[in-house]
Scaffold this active site. Structure first.
Site, PDB file in Angstrom:
ATOM      1  N   GLU A 149      46.756  65.924  -7.359  1.00 17.84           N
ATOM      2  CA  GLU A 149      45.573  65.822  -6.234  1.00 17.84           C
ATOM      3  C   GLU A 149      44.265  65.495  -6.930  1.00 17.84           C
ATOM      4  O   GLU A 149      43.417  66.195  -6.750  1.00 17.84           O
ATOM      5  CB  GLU A 149      45.427  67.168  -5.594  1.00 17.84           C
ATOM      6  CG  GLU A 149      46.947  67.657  -4.798  1.00 17.84           C
ATOM      7  CD  GLU A 149      46.654  68.609  -4.151  1.00 17.84           C
ATOM      8  OE1 GLU A 149      45.624  69.348  -4.111  1.00 17.84           O
ATOM      9  OE2 GLU A 149      47.175  68.848  -2.904  1.00 17.84           O
ATOM     10  N   GLU A 303      54.426  68.900  -1.968  1.00 18.57           N
ATOM     11  CA  GLU A 303      54.049  70.221  -1.559  1.00 18.57           C
ATOM     12  C   GLU A 303      54.226  70.045  -0.253  1.00 18.57           C
ATOM     13  O   GLU A 303      53.450  69.993   0.443  1.00 18.57           O
ATOM     14  CB  GLU A 303      52.869  70.734  -2.408  1.00 18.57           C
ATOM     15  CG  GLU A 303      52.798  70.601  -3.541  1.00 18.57           C
ATOM     16  CD  GLU A 303      51.317  70.762  -4.439  1.00 18.57           C
ATOM     17  OE1 GLU A 303      50.463  71.339  -3.658  1.00 18.57           O
ATOM     18  OE2 GLU A 303      51.047  70.467  -5.398  1.00 18.57           O
TER      19      GLU A 303
HETATM   20  C1  GLA Z   1      47.202  72.165  -3.810  1.00 20.56           C
HETATM   21  C2  GLA Z   1      47.564  71.974  -5.369  1.00 20.56           C
HETATM   22  C3  GLA Z   1      48.600  73.298  -5.801  1.00 20.56           C
HETATM   23  C4  GLA Z   1      47.978  74.523  -4.947  1.00 20.56           C
HETATM   24  C5  GLA Z   1      48.257  74.347  -3.716  1.00 20.56           C
HETATM   25  C6  GLA Z   1      48.025  75.650  -3.037  1.00 20.56           C
HETATM   26  O1  GLA Z   1      47.732  71.377  -2.940  1.00 20.56           O
HETATM   27  O2  GLA Z   1      48.198  71.076  -5.564  1.00 20.56           O
HETATM   28  O3  GLA Z   1      48.480  73.198  -7.071  1.00 20.56           O
HETATM   29  O4  GLA Z   1      46.871  74.948  -5.454  1.00 20.56           O
HETATM   30  O5  GLA Z   1      47.237  73.481  -3.139  1.00 20.56           O
HETATM   31  O6  GLA Z   1      48.105  75.455  -1.632  1.00 20.56           O
END
Ligand code: GLA
Ligand code: ZN
Length: 705
Positions: A149, A303
């Site tokens: 990210e 994710e």
């Molecule tokens: C982000 C990160 C993860 C985690 C999630 C929690 O998207 O990539 O490492 O911190 O949020 O929701």
């Protein structure tokens, strides 16, 4: 092969649980039993993989990969660069970023590093190179996620001395000489004329508003800085691991990095799908569509929220069917992989309150139950998904530089895209029963960061008409209708692209505030919409910026608004001066009542509709109900509000229709022909029943869709 699995942190379990690594076996067994085939590992593990400078320890990760692979699980490795190790930050404290207010961030979490710090760049390359060499041939490793990210935690823009120096070099490269820069920024305003490159500051906190050209270039530079950092990793991975794919996990409508450029060179993009306050199913759908449009290719959800999160306002529990519904929604919009974040809730560390598929005590959650069900259903569905993708005849254009121009000068503060003024406190999980409220948010601002782009997208989504969301520089020839709801800044190449599209017979809809800014973020010297005025056959006489409680209303030509919809205008109203164009709608209120708000200009078989005002989905419903039948564009299926229909089509014409009940009520869909639900094998002749949060996947031949 559909990729299904989770994000796993074996290193955490070996440190926190008495049973240590012995737990891994049980985790792997449970994952395989759930039907998983893919696991992402290691994206924050730099300190474990390189415990001291140049001493690499891959042994624990080797064991984890080997074990997972022995249970039939493939591995995506994250490069660990979002979390530089404490030894590196201690040796080079100036790796951490400096905020616009001039404060250096303290080390010790993640995402604190500056993309332009030479030592951070060098050490990042070293760890990526060592990992890539080590894992190039490892059985079970299939690909890479670069970093994590980019831009998260407000890290897209840094104001440190390294950025200062690199910014000056970047400007020199871009402009060649200072006269050109002074002209582009218009520095004679407030006497900001620069005589040497070293006089140019990073646009940190200042007494008065910054020069918009200066800011836009800094936003471009910041995005380029991460792109350059990213490209270095992509090239290393490509060179050393030719058999692996490379992707990155993006953040949906995140505004600060130009995702089209950041994603160059990836095999496909991935994104992280979390439902914070105010995210409605339509907005999530639009996000999937935008993510697919970045490379115009299917994507992964790297994710997928699997239960409650820890970083929003109230972080409610997710209701039954949430995980299954969100997974199929992703799939329906072109996800070829969905991985849940995270396998097990963390016992220690910053995210203890973030749920996992297993809870902190290792008990399966509702999320895991639903994932198991999907694992079963995929046995039948996955082969049918092969080679299919969403298709669309409508494209919505999303332009990062227009978003930046809006961030820099929103003019109406309700349009600010950095801090939504209306912080919503509700359970977003399955909420769609609030059409009026949504319409209202569009008229008062603040619903969602990217909302000026979303009114037409939500209208199409509600009508079950497929769309793509792509760059204004994309090849538009494959679309029949292109809608640019917010093209505030028009680069010459974009003006040419749009003109060619219309000349080729395309229908173009332009939204308010189009064609105001040139590439340097200056006003055009021609009337708005600047270089697009020849296309619109109308110009903007003047605009009004409306307070939240002030609305206007449109009176449409009767042949357009056959449904007699009321279409309110909020936030922004431009009074149009037709010069050849016909008027489709005029304002009804106030001192400019009767004057043009929406116009249409024909160009042979092509046409351009200019919508000079901001409205909600209803405004676009009115337009689409009139325009789409004429273009022979039809909904995939007729449904009821809150029941989403999306589809994937194969080259052989096979089409899978996803029916998603986002409401909290049972619903029934009338069928025009008998259908089989591929998930259950059930046959339905006239009616398709859906429980709350339920999903059906129907197969049809494309021509009958
Ligand atoms: C982000 C990160 C993860 C985690 C999630 C929690 O998207 O990539 O490492 O911190 O949020 O929701
Ligand atoms: Zn910096």
């Amino acid at each position: 092969m559909f990729r299904f699995g989770c994000d796993y942190y074996p290193e955490q379990w070996s440190q926190w649980l008495a049973e240590g690594e012995a737990r891994w076996e049980e985790d792997a067994r449970l994952m395989a039993e759930a039907g998983f085939n893919t696991v992402r590992l290691a994206e924050f593990a730099w300190a474990l993989l390189e415990p001291e400078p140049d001493r690499f320890d891959f042994t624990w990760l080797d064991r984890a990969i080997h074990l997972l692979h022995s249970h039939g699980l493939d591995v995506v490795l994250g490069t660990p660069t979002p979390a530089p190790p404490p030894w590196l930050l201690a040796a080079h404290p100036d790796i951490t970023q400096v905020t616009a207010a001039g404060r250096r961030l303290a080390p010790g979490t993640r995402r604190e590093a500056c993309a332009n710090h030479p030592v951070y760049q060098e050490r990042s390359q070293a760890v990526v190179t060592a990992m890539a060499r080590h894992y190039a041939e490892t059985p079970g490793v299939i690909g890479w996620q670069t970093d994590n990210e980019f831009g998260c935690h407000d890290s897209a823009r840094c104001y440190c001395p390294h950025c200062q120096a690199t910014f000056r070099r970047w400007l020199e490269e871009r402009y060649g000489d200072l006269d050109a820069l002074n002209r582009a920024w218009g520095t004679s305003f407030w006497g900001e004329i620069y005589r040497t490159w070293d006089e140019i500051p990073v646009p940190a906190l200042s007494a008065a508003e910054r020069n918009p050209g200066h800011l836009l270039d800094f936003y471009r530079f910041s995005s380029w800085s991460w792109q350059r950092f990213h490209q270095a990793q992509i090239e290393t991975l490509r060179r050393l691991c030719p058999g692996h794919f490379v992707t990155h996990n993006l953040m949906g409508f995140f505004p600060e990095l130009n995702y089209y450029e950041l994603s160059r060179g990836l095999d496909f993009v991935a994104w992280d799908n979390y439902h914070y306050h105010g995210a409605t199913p339509g907005m999530v759908a639009a996000t999937h569509i935008h993510m697919r449009g970045i490379l115009e290719r299917n994507f992964w959800v790297m994710e997928q929220q699997a239960g409650q999160i820890n970083w929003s306002v109230t972080n409610p529990a997710t209701p039954p069917n949430f995980v299954r519904l969100k997974t199929y929604q992703a799939m329906g919009h072109g996800a070829d992989g969905v991985l849940y974040f995270r396998w097990r809730q963390a016992l220690a560390g910053s995210e203890q309150y973030h749920s996992g598929l297993l809870d902190h005590a290792g008990r399966p959650t509702q999320g895991l139950e639903e994932a198991r069900q999907i694992g079963q259903e995929l046995q039948r569905l996955a082969p049918l998904l092969e080679g299919t993708e969403p298709t669309a005849r409508i494209a919505i254009l999303l332009d990062y530089e227009s978003r930046w121009a809006l961030q820099i000068q929103p003019h109406n503060q309700l349009l600010r895209t950095d801090h939504p003024p209306d912080f919503r406190l509700e359970n977003p999980a399955l909420a769609v029963d609030r059409e009026d409220e949504l319409e209202d948010q569009f008229l008062t601002g603040g619903a969602f960061e990217a909302w000026p782009f979303l009114a037409p997208a939500i209208a199409l989504w509600e009508a079950n008409v497929p769309m793509a969301i792509v760059s204004p520089e994309a090849d538009l020839s494959r679309y029949d209708l292109v809608c640019a709801p917010f093209l505030n800044l028009v680069r010459p190449a974009v003006a040419e692209n749009l003109a060619a599209f219309v000349e080729g017979g395309g229908a173009l809809i332009l939204g308010p505030r189009t064609g105001v800014k040139d590439s340097a973020n200056r006003l055009f010297s021609q009337p708005q919409p600047g270089p697009l005025a020849a296309l619109t056959g109308a110009t903007v006489a003047f605009f009004d910026s409306l307070e939240p409680d002030r609305r206007n209303e449109l009176r449409w030509e009767p042949h357009v608004n056959r449904m007699g919809r009321e279409t309110a205008v909020g936030l922004w109203a431009e009074v149009l001066e037709p010069a050849g164009a016909e008027v489709l709608a005029s304002y009804t209120q106030g001192w400019y009542a009767g004057r043009a708000a929406v116009t249409r200009q024909e160009h042979g078989p092509g046409q351009v509709i200019y919508v000079g005002c901001m409205g909600g989905p209803r405004l676009y419903h009115t337009l689409f109900e009139w325009l789409l039948p004429a273009l022979d564009i039809r909904p995939l299926l007729i449904s009821v509000p809150g029941v989403e229909i999306c589809a994937r089509t194969g080259p052989d014409g096979r089409r899978l229709i996803f029916v998603l009940n986002h409401t909290r009520h049972p619903q029934i869909l009338a069928l025009s022909a008998p259908k089989v639900d591929l998930l259950t094998g059930q046959h339905f002749t006239q009616n398709l029943p859906l429980q709350p949060g339920d999903v059906r996947v129907l197969q049809v031949a494309a021509e009958r869709a």
